[in-house]
Motif scaffolding. Structure first.
Motif, PDB file in Angstrom:
ATOM      1  N   GLN A  26       0.844  -1.201   0.000  1.00 25.84           N
ATOM      2  CA  GLN A  26       0.000   0.000   0.000  1.00 25.84           C
ATOM      3  C   GLN A  26       0.880   1.252   0.000  1.00 25.84           C
ATOM      4  OE1 GLN A  26      -3.486   0.472  -0.109  1.00 25.84           O
ATOM      5  NE2 GLN A  26      -2.811   2.572  -0.361  1.00 25.84           N
ATOM      6  N   THR A  60       2.610   2.436  -3.342  1.00 26.24           N
ATOM      7  CA  THR A  60       1.834   3.065  -4.424  1.00 26.24           C
ATOM      8  C   THR A  60       1.796   4.580  -4.285  1.00 26.24           C
ATOM      9  OG1 THR A  60      -0.269   2.943  -3.212  1.00 26.24           O
ATOM     10  CG2 THR A  60       0.307   1.048  -4.568  1.00 26.24           C
ATOM     11  N   GLU A  61       1.927   5.073  -3.058  1.00 28.68           N
ATOM     12  CA  GLU A  61       1.709   6.505  -2.813  1.00 28.68           C
ATOM     13  C   GLU A  61       2.832   7.358  -3.422  1.00 28.68           C
ATOM     14  OE1 GLU A  61      -1.149   6.746  -1.710  1.00 28.68           O
ATOM     15  OE2 GLU A  61      -1.625   5.151  -0.278  1.00 28.68           O
ATOM     16  N   LEU A  88       3.875  -2.652  -7.720  1.00 25.60           N
ATOM     17  CA  LEU A  88       2.743  -3.078  -8.556  1.00 25.60           C
ATOM     18  C   LEU A  88       2.816  -2.491  -9.962  1.00 25.60           C
ATOM     19  CD1 LEU A  88      -0.136  -2.726  -5.929  1.00 25.60           C
ATOM     20  CD2 LEU A  88       1.083  -4.814  -6.594  1.00 25.60           C
ATOM     21  N   GLY A  89       2.326  -3.290 -10.932  1.00 22.23           N
ATOM     22  CA  GLY A  89       2.478  -2.961 -12.343  1.00 22.23           C
ATOM     23  C   GLY A  89       2.057  -1.552 -12.728  1.00 22.23           C
ATOM     24  N   PHE A 131       1.792   1.090 -11.340  1.00 21.79           N
ATOM     25  CA  PHE A 131       2.546   2.206 -10.755  1.00 21.79           C
ATOM     26  C   PHE A 131       3.930   2.371 -11.396  1.00 21.79           C
ATOM     27  CE2 PHE A 131      -0.842   1.322  -7.881  1.00 21.79           C
ATOM     28  CZ  PHE A 131      -1.299   2.594  -7.590  1.00 21.79           C
ATOM     29  N   ASP A 151      -6.940   5.419  -8.745  1.00 22.76           N
ATOM     30  CA  ASP A 151      -7.277   5.871  -7.392  1.00 22.76           C
ATOM     31  C   ASP A 151      -8.496   5.131  -6.852  1.00 22.76           C
ATOM     32  OD1 ASP A 151      -5.658   8.529  -8.256  1.00 22.76           O
ATOM     33  OD2 ASP A 151      -5.772   8.347  -6.081  1.00 22.76           O
ATOM     34  N   ASP A 194      -9.079   1.984  -7.363  1.00 21.33           N
ATOM     35  CA  ASP A 194      -8.530   0.764  -6.743  1.00 21.33           C
ATOM     36  C   ASP A 194      -8.113   1.111  -5.320  1.00 21.33           C
ATOM     37  OD1 ASP A 194      -7.261  -1.822  -6.316  1.00 21.33           O
ATOM     38  OD2 ASP A 194      -5.377  -0.747  -6.540  1.00 21.33           O
ATOM     39  N   ASP A 240      -5.679  -5.178 -12.795  1.00 21.10           N
ATOM     40  CA  ASP A 240      -4.539  -6.008 -12.378  1.00 21.10           C
ATOM     41  C   ASP A 240      -4.165  -5.770 -10.913  1.00 21.10           C
ATOM     42  OD1 ASP A 240      -4.096  -7.395 -14.725  1.00 21.10           O
ATOM     43  OD2 ASP A 240      -2.678  -5.933 -15.525  1.00 21.10           O
ATOM     44  N   PHE A 273      -5.817  -5.782  -8.370  1.00 19.41           N
ATOM     45  CA  PHE A 273      -6.547  -6.581  -7.384  1.00 19.41           C
ATOM     46  C   PHE A 273      -5.905  -7.954  -7.180  1.00 19.41           C
ATOM     47  CE2 PHE A 273      -9.331  -3.212  -8.440  1.00 19.41           C
ATOM     48  CZ  PHE A 273     -10.086  -2.990  -7.308  1.00 19.41           C
ATOM     49  N   GLY A 274      -4.824  -8.248  -7.954  1.00 16.12           N
ATOM     50  CA  GLY A 274      -4.141  -9.526  -7.777  1.00 16.12           C
ATOM     51  C   GLY A 274      -4.839 -10.657  -8.512  1.00 16.12           C
ATOM     52  N   GLY A 275      -4.350 -11.875  -8.310  1.00 13.82           N
ATOM     53  CA  GLY A 275      -4.887 -13.048  -8.996  1.00 13.82           C
ATOM     54  C   GLY A 275      -6.344 -13.308  -8.625  1.00 13.82           C
ATOM     55  N   SER A 291      -6.587 -16.688  -5.132  1.00 14.21           N
ATOM     56  CA  SER A 291      -5.378 -16.286  -4.408  1.00 14.21           C
ATOM     57  C   SER A 291      -5.364 -16.822  -2.988  1.00 14.21           C
ATOM     58  CB  SER A 291      -5.304 -14.753  -4.388  1.00 14.21           C
ATOM     59  OG  SER A 291      -4.376 -14.319  -3.421  1.00 14.21           O
ATOM     60  N   ASN A 323      -3.037 -15.907  -0.974  1.00 11.68           N
ATOM     61  CA  ASN A 323      -2.669 -14.724  -0.174  1.00 11.68           C
ATOM     62  C   ASN A 323      -3.930 -14.033   0.356  1.00 11.68           C
ATOM     63  OD1 ASN A 323       0.060 -14.963  -0.683  1.00 11.68           O
ATOM     64  ND2 ASN A 323       0.073 -13.535  -2.408  1.00 11.68           N
ATOM     65  N   ALA A 324      -4.896 -13.867  -0.550  1.00  9.80           N
ATOM     66  CA  ALA A 324      -6.143 -13.195  -0.150  1.00  9.80           C
ATOM     67  C   ALA A 324      -6.864 -14.017   0.911  1.00  9.80           C
ATOM     68  CB  ALA A 324      -7.032 -12.984  -1.373  1.00  9.80           C
ATOM     69  N   ILE A 345      -1.881  -9.609 -15.043  1.00  7.61           N
ATOM     70  CA  ILE A 345      -1.753 -10.296 -13.752  1.00  7.61           C
ATOM     71  C   ILE A 345      -2.957 -11.223 -13.637  1.00  7.61           C
ATOM     72  CG2 ILE A 345      -1.946  -9.946 -11.230  1.00  7.61           C
ATOM     73  CD1 ILE A 345       0.748  -8.958 -12.098  1.00  7.61           C
TER      74      ILE A 345
HETATM   75  N1  BYC Z   1       1.629  -6.061 -10.058  1.00  6.35           N
HETATM   76  O1  BYC Z   1      -2.009 -13.873  -4.691  1.00  6.35           O
HETATM   77  P1  BYC Z   1      -1.818 -12.808  -5.707  1.00  6.35           P
HETATM   78  C1  BYC Z   1      -3.694   3.128  -4.099  1.00  6.35           C
HETATM   79  C2  BYC Z   1       1.989 -10.162  -7.015  1.00  6.35           C
HETATM   80  S1  BYC Z   1      -3.944   1.701  -4.996  1.00  6.35           S
HETATM   81  C3  BYC Z   1       2.726  -6.736  -9.674  1.00  6.35           C
HETATM   82  O2  BYC Z   1      -2.396 -13.008  -7.040  1.00  6.35           O
HETATM   83  P2  BYC Z   1      -2.538 -10.966  -3.706  1.00  6.35           P
HETATM   84  C4  BYC Z   1      -3.345   4.333  -4.867  1.00  6.35           C
HETATM   85  C5  BYC Z   1       1.718 -10.282  -5.528  1.00  6.35           C
HETATM   86  O3  BYC Z   1       2.342  -9.218  -4.807  1.00  6.35           O
HETATM   87  C6  BYC Z   1      -4.152   0.431  -3.772  1.00  6.35           C
HETATM   88  N2  BYC Z   1       2.676  -7.807  -8.851  1.00  6.35           N
HETATM   89  O4  BYC Z   1      -2.314 -11.414  -5.190  1.00  6.35           O
HETATM   90  C7  BYC Z   1      -3.976   4.596  -6.065  1.00  6.35           C
HETATM   91  C8  BYC Z   1       2.269 -11.639  -5.226  1.00  6.35           C
HETATM   92  O5  BYC Z   1       3.678 -11.549  -5.112  1.00  6.35           O
HETATM   93  P3  BYC Z   1       4.469 -12.428  -4.024  1.00  6.35           P
HETATM   94  C9  BYC Z   1      -2.863  -0.157  -3.253  1.00  6.35           C
HETATM   95  C10 BYC Z   1       1.458  -8.220  -8.415  1.00  6.35           C
HETATM   96  O6  BYC Z   1      -1.279 -10.985  -2.943  1.00  6.35           O
HETATM   97  C11 BYC Z   1      -3.604   5.714  -6.798  1.00  6.35           C
HETATM   98  C12 BYC Z   1       1.947 -12.443  -6.483  1.00  6.35           C
HETATM   99  O7  BYC Z   1       1.774 -11.466  -7.520  1.00  6.35           O
HETATM  100  N3  BYC Z   1      -3.115  -1.013  -2.142  1.00  6.35           N
HETATM  101  O8  BYC Z   1      -3.782   3.134  -2.934  1.00  6.35           O
HETATM  102  O9  BYC Z   1      -3.733 -11.651  -3.173  1.00  6.35           O
HETATM  103  C13 BYC Z   1      -2.636   6.596  -6.310  1.00  6.35           C
HETATM  104  C14 BYC Z   1       0.708 -13.277  -6.344  1.00  6.35           C
HETATM  105  O10 BYC Z   1      -0.293 -12.454  -5.847  1.00  6.35           O
HETATM  106  C15 BYC Z   1       0.281  -7.559  -8.788  1.00  6.35           C
HETATM  107  C16 BYC Z   1      -3.014  -2.345  -2.158  1.00  6.35           C
HETATM  108  O11 BYC Z   1      -2.674  -2.933  -3.151  1.00  6.35           O
HETATM  109  C17 BYC Z   1       0.399  -6.421  -9.648  1.00  6.35           C
HETATM  110  N4  BYC Z   1      -0.693  -5.749 -10.057  1.00  6.35           N
HETATM  111  O12 BYC Z   1      -3.036  -9.482  -4.006  1.00  6.35           O
HETATM  112  C18 BYC Z   1      -2.036   6.327  -5.099  1.00  6.35           C
HETATM  113  C19 BYC Z   1      -3.361  -3.067  -0.897  1.00  6.35           C
HETATM  114  N5  BYC Z   1      -0.756  -8.212  -8.207  1.00  6.35           N
HETATM  115  O13 BYC Z   1       3.989 -11.935  -2.672  1.00  6.35           O
HETATM  116  C20 BYC Z   1      -2.396   5.207  -4.369  1.00  6.35           C
HETATM  117  C21 BYC Z   1      -2.299  -3.964  -0.397  1.00  6.35           C
HETATM  118  C22 BYC Z   1      -0.250  -9.209  -7.522  1.00  6.35           C
HETATM  119  O14 BYC Z   1       4.085 -13.828  -4.314  1.00  6.35           O
HETATM  120  N6  BYC Z   1      -1.974  -5.041  -1.325  1.00  6.35           N
HETATM  121  N7  BYC Z   1       1.071  -9.226  -7.632  1.00  6.35           N
HETATM  122  O15 BYC Z   1       5.908 -12.054  -4.290  1.00  6.35           O
HETATM  123  C23 BYC Z   1      -2.711  -6.156  -1.469  1.00  6.35           C
HETATM  124  O16 BYC Z   1      -3.761  -6.302  -0.883  1.00  6.35           O
HETATM  125  C24 BYC Z   1      -2.187  -7.260  -2.349  1.00  6.35           C
HETATM  126  O17 BYC Z   1      -0.798  -7.203  -2.301  1.00  6.35           O
HETATM  127  C25 BYC Z   1      -2.646  -7.164  -3.821  1.00  6.35           C
HETATM  128  C26 BYC Z   1      -2.239  -8.492  -4.496  1.00  6.35           C
HETATM  129  C27 BYC Z   1      -4.157  -6.953  -3.895  1.00  6.35           C
HETATM  130  C28 BYC Z   1      -1.953  -6.047  -4.563  1.00  6.35           C
END
Ligand code: BYC
Length: 469
Positions: free
Chosen positions: A118, A121-122, A192-193, A195, A213, A215, A295, A297-299, A302, A304-305, A396
């Motif tokens: 999180q 991304t900022e 993340l992609g 970004f 935003d 997302d 993309d 939102f991840g897989g 998942s 992880n989710a 993704i």
């Molecule tokens: N790009 O189980 P998976 C915001 C990686 S925007 C690259 O499918 P998971 C903002 C993943 O890290 C909100 N890699 O997905 C907007 C994992 O890698 P590892 C930001 C990616 O973990 C505008 C592997 O693929 N906040 O605030 O369930 C301006 C398998 O992952 C991507 C968050 O994202 C990708 N797109 O969900 C400013 C919240 N997607 O660990 C700010 C926190 C997946 O196997 N993050 N991967 O090496 C999360 O909740 C989760 O990390 C995700 C991914 C939803 C992003």
């Protein structure tokens, strides 16, 4: 709690002065942040006075203060929603038990990974947008860009506060890394992609704030349900600021569409001939930024989710709306790819939670697109912007590596490659849009390719001096 000490070095409502070690650590990080801001923040505008909103408390009425300020002097602070006594876990394996004020050891890595992702991304978005000040279509837009930028900076502070407070030396190291990665850098990219994609002109900026935003809104909402109470409280307040960012995007595209329609009527249907943007090109940029954001939102399936939900760390959007909060034995019916073919089937709910959140997000995007289409209709033009299928142009998850049209029909790689330019911006589209990006810095004036906003900021007129030149 609502009393904020704005005369402290770091404005906050977390009683920072009561924890000298933490205060010192954050005060050490502060100049690193300012250095990063000066190096990677808005290029060329650091010494100007900008009419900005600054968060000064978490009171619902009057949380923000508006004034002209130079961006490096912006008072980035730490604000958490007040603690609700007696709050319990709202979902997952710990449902009904008291929420945590510390991170349990077994979930430390999972929690840290989410907070770092999180947080990453900022600053990434600030980096992506750093050149846009050179080509703003008006002072109103220029000011909105900088407002979004400084608040993304504050959101970075929010995550760094959590890292410093709850993750010790690891957390401090992660906080430094957040300032060291760079959007689009080959060696040290952002996590993340989307970004790492360039936001090289204002049409992409509006699409980014509309779709990417948003997302942010959904991810922050899911984290705002967290059983780790400090994370929930910080995300809740971040959502207050996020609303304006999506407004900038949605209304920005709406203004582009309005102007395109006006120019179509003036030119017999060819807005490009009058220096405007044709609706087909707007559609391509919507296709691009919507799918890049899907993309995030991840897989689709998942573990992880599932783990984050089970641990009570990351819930669903507005978890309260649901009757059942453990999700053991329930399923989500969704399209999946099996042996190269699309089949509809039940997936265990916990594993499908990325897709559940993405589905809510798509509905929200559609509401915004409906408002855009109303603008087009009101102008008397027969055209609709359509959100592409969630399978189209994915990089993704399950659909990455297969090819689909925006309507969701599967096709082979060669046909996709041949038709890509119909659906996504081509090099020529990029060149054309960039050719329109000439700065307009005269008070109350607007670039030709975008309509003026309906009203100014904070009740002020549209021709207010939002940026002092
Ligand atoms: N790009 O189980 P998976 C915001 C990686 S925007 C690259 O499918 P998971 C903002 C993943 O890290 C909100 N890699 O997905 C907007 C994992 O890698 P590892 C930001 C990616 O973990 C505008 C592997 O693929 N906040 O605030 O369930 C301006 C398998 O992952 C991507 C968050 O994202 C990708 N797109 O969900 C400013 C919240 N997607 O660990 C700010 C926190 C997946 O196997 N993050 N991967 O090496 C999360 O909740 C989760 O990390 C995700 C991914 C939803 C992003």
């Amino acid at each position: 709690m609502g009393n904020v000490l704005t005369d402290e070095k770091i404005p906050n409502n977390v009683n920072l002065s009561g924890d000298k070690r933490l205060q010192r650590a954050l005060e050490e990080w502060q100049p690193h942040f300012i250095d990063w801001w000066k190096q990677m923040g808005p290029l060329g505008w650091q010494e100007r006075d900008i009419y900005l909103r600054t968060a000064v408390s978490v009171e619902t009425d009057g949380w923000a203060h508006f004034d002209h300020v130079k961006m490096p002097d912006y008072r980035w602070g730490i604000f958490l929603e007040p603690k609700k006594e007696g709050r319990t876990h709202g979902f997952g394996d710990f449902y009904g038990q008291p929420v945590w004020d510390e991170v349990p050891g077994e979930f430390r890595n999972l929690m840290k990974r989410l907070i770092v992702t999180q947080g990453d991304t900022e600053p990434a978005s600030v980096e992506q947008q750093r050149d846009l000040g050179a080509t703003a279509p008006s002072l109103y837009d220029l000011r909105n860009l900088f407002q979004v930028n400084v608040e993304e900076g504050r959101h970075l502070w929010a995550m760094v506060y959590l890292l410093h407070t709850y993750f010790g030396r690891d957390g401090r190291e992660e906080a430094e890394e957040l300032l060291a990665r760079r959007s689009g850098d080959a060696d040290k990219p952002r996590i993340l992609g989307a970004f790492n994609e360039p936001t090289s002109h204002w049409l992409s900026f509006y699409m980014f704030t509309m779709f990417t935003d948003r997302d942010g809104k959904y991810q922050l909402s899911a984290l705002a349900e967290s059983g780790f109470d400090p994370l929930a409280r910080t995300c809740r307040f971040m959502l207050t600021e996020e609303a304006h960012h999506m407004f900038v995007g949605e209304s920005g595209v709406q203004r582009v569409l309005k102007r395109s329609c006006e120019l179509m009527k003036e030119t017999d249907g060819d807005p490009r001939s009058a220096g405007g943007i044709d609706l087909a090109t707007v559609q391509k940029y919507a296709n691009l930024w919507f799918t890049l954001s899907l993309d995030l939102f991840g897989g689709e399936v998942s573990s992880n989710a599932a783990d984050a939900f089970a641990a009570g760390i990351k819930g669903r959007y507005k978890e309260d709306r649901y009757d059942e909060h453990k999700l053991v034995g329930s399923h989500f019916a969704m399209d999946v790819l099996e042996g190269g073919k699309v089949v509809h089937k039940d997936v265990p709910m916990r594993n499908a939670l990325n897709e559940v959140l993405r589905t809510e997000y798509i509905k929200d995007c559609q509401r915004g697109v409906d408002r855009w289409n109303k603008t087009i209709k009101d102008e008397g033009i027969d055209f609709e912007i359509k959100l592409p299928s969630h399978k189209f142009h994915r990089q993704i998850g399950m659909w990455a590596g297969s090819y689909f049209t925006p309507a969701g029909e599967q096709l082979d790689a060669a046909t996709y490659a041949a038709r890509r330019g119909e659906w996504l911006p081509s090099e020529a589209d990029e060149v054309y849009i960039k050719s329109l990006m000439k700065p307009v810095y005269e008070r109350g004036k607007m670039a030709n390719w975008v309509a003026p906003p309906l009203r100014g900021i904070n009740g002020l007129p549209e021709d207010f001096e939002y940026v002092r030149l």
